[in-house]
Design a protein around this motif. Sequence first.
Motif, PDB file in Angstrom:
ATOM      1  N   THR A   1      10.471  44.619  57.137  1.00 50.23           N
ATOM      2  CA  THR A   1       9.527  43.503  57.205  1.00 50.23           C
ATOM      3  C   THR A   1      10.171  42.357  56.454  1.00 50.23           C
ATOM      4  O   THR A   1      10.703  42.541  55.355  1.00 50.23           O
ATOM      5  N   TRP A   2      10.151  41.207  57.051  1.00 42.18           N
ATOM      6  CA  TRP A   2      10.803  40.052  56.471  1.00 42.18           C
ATOM      7  C   TRP A   2       9.748  39.070  55.972  1.00 42.18           C
ATOM      8  O   TRP A   2       8.767  38.819  56.670  1.00 42.18           O
ATOM      9  N   GLY A   3       9.945  38.546  54.778  1.00 44.25           N
ATOM     10  CA  GLY A   3       8.991  37.593  54.228  1.00 44.25           C
ATOM     11  C   GLY A   3       7.633  38.245  54.072  1.00 44.25           C
ATOM     12  O   GLY A   3       7.518  39.385  53.640  1.00 44.25           O
ATOM     13  N   ASP A   4       6.622  37.544  54.469  1.00 46.44           N
ATOM     14  CA  ASP A   4       5.260  38.036  54.276  1.00 46.44           C
ATOM     15  C   ASP A   4       4.687  38.588  55.579  1.00 46.44           C
ATOM     16  O   ASP A   4       3.746  38.040  56.146  1.00 46.44           O
TER      17      ASP A   4
ATOM     18  N   GLY B   1      15.722  47.567  63.255  1.00 46.10           N
ATOM     19  CA  GLY B   1      15.503  46.130  63.213  1.00 46.10           C
ATOM     20  C   GLY B   1      15.721  45.712  61.774  1.00 46.10           C
ATOM     21  O   GLY B   1      15.088  46.254  60.873  1.00 46.10           O
ATOM     22  N   THR B   2      16.630  44.767  61.556  1.00 46.28           N
ATOM     23  CA  THR B   2      17.042  44.478  60.186  1.00 46.28           C
ATOM     24  C   THR B   2      17.322  43.002  59.984  1.00 46.28           C
ATOM     25  O   THR B   2      17.742  42.318  60.916  1.00 46.28           O
ATOM     26  N   GLN B   3      17.078  42.549  58.793  1.00 47.52           N
ATOM     27  CA  GLN B   3      17.420  41.179  58.429  1.00 47.52           C
ATOM     28  C   GLN B   3      18.668  41.176  57.541  1.00 47.52           C
ATOM     29  O   GLN B   3      19.507  40.305  57.660  1.00 47.52           O
TER      30      GLN B   3
ATOM     31  N   GLY C   1       9.487  52.373  57.713  1.00 43.26           N
ATOM     32  CA  GLY C   1       9.340  50.949  57.435  1.00 43.26           C
ATOM     33  C   GLY C   1       9.935  50.583  56.091  1.00 43.26           C
ATOM     34  O   GLY C   1       9.757  51.297  55.114  1.00 43.26           O
ATOM     35  N   LEU C   2      10.619  49.464  56.059  1.00 46.99           N
ATOM     36  CA  LEU C   2      11.212  48.965  54.818  1.00 46.99           C
ATOM     37  C   LEU C   2      10.529  47.665  54.438  1.00 46.99           C
ATOM     38  O   LEU C   2      10.237  46.832  55.306  1.00 46.99           O
ATOM     39  N   GLY C   3      10.291  47.506  53.163  1.00 45.29           N
ATOM     40  CA  GLY C   3       9.647  46.285  52.713  1.00 45.29           C
ATOM     41  C   GLY C   3       9.747  46.109  51.212  1.00 45.29           C
ATOM     42  O   GLY C   3      10.460  46.826  50.520  1.00 45.29           O
ATOM     43  N   ASP C   4       8.998  45.151  50.731  1.00 43.07           N
ATOM     44  CA  ASP C   4       8.957  44.811  49.313  1.00 43.07           C
ATOM     45  C   ASP C   4       7.489  44.679  48.933  1.00 43.07           C
ATOM     46  O   ASP C   4       6.791  43.805  49.451  1.00 43.07           O
ATOM     47  N   SER C   5       7.029  45.560  48.049  1.00 41.49           N
ATOM     48  CA  SER C   5       5.602  45.566  47.684  1.00 41.49           C
ATOM     49  C   SER C   5       5.193  44.312  46.921  1.00 41.49           C
ATOM     50  O   SER C   5       4.003  44.108  46.667  1.00 41.49           O
ATOM     51  N   GLY C   6       6.138  43.461  46.601  1.00 38.08           N
ATOM     52  CA  GLY C   6       5.814  42.184  45.987  1.00 38.08           C
ATOM     53  C   GLY C   6       5.151  41.222  46.973  1.00 38.08           C
ATOM     54  O   GLY C   6       4.587  40.208  46.576  1.00 38.08           O
TER      55      GLY C   6
END
Length: 153
Positions: free
Chosen positions: A60-63, A11-13, A94-99
């Motif tokens: 994970t997209w956005g928040d 699942g990807t953005q 899982g892929l994300g941004d720790s920001g």
Amino acid sequence: MTRKGNLILYGTQTGTAEDLGGELQEALEEMGVKAGCENVFDIEMSRLSEVERVFVLISTWGDGDPPDDAEGFCEWLEECDSGALNGLEYGVFGLGDSGYEQFCECGKFVDAKMEAAGGRRILERVDCDIDIDGPFAAWLELVKQSFGVPAIS
């Protein structure tokens, strides 16, 4: 019904999870392991009752939101009955941004819901930040080990 076969779902953005899914499929094929690789948007959920193993790579997209193509998959998992995935072995990357406060929330959600539906986690979930190469390489080695390939020293 006997489960057989392997499936890679992504699942990807932005395309990163798709690229990693392709790398995983290629690595498995080099080992002689067949695995389909499909976007969760395109998968018939009934297929999950047919395969023995599924590896999910999801961003994970956005928040904390699932990518657009994974909304239906996440809704299906939310409504999944206990026992619906009995006999299914799985792993989640899982892929994300720790920001973001909800770092890798979609991967955490998928992992928890698959377990609640009776799936058996065979790999610890990886919550990967922006630097993907090292964590993915390590996870790929664990996937290979799950098929009996010895660890690289």
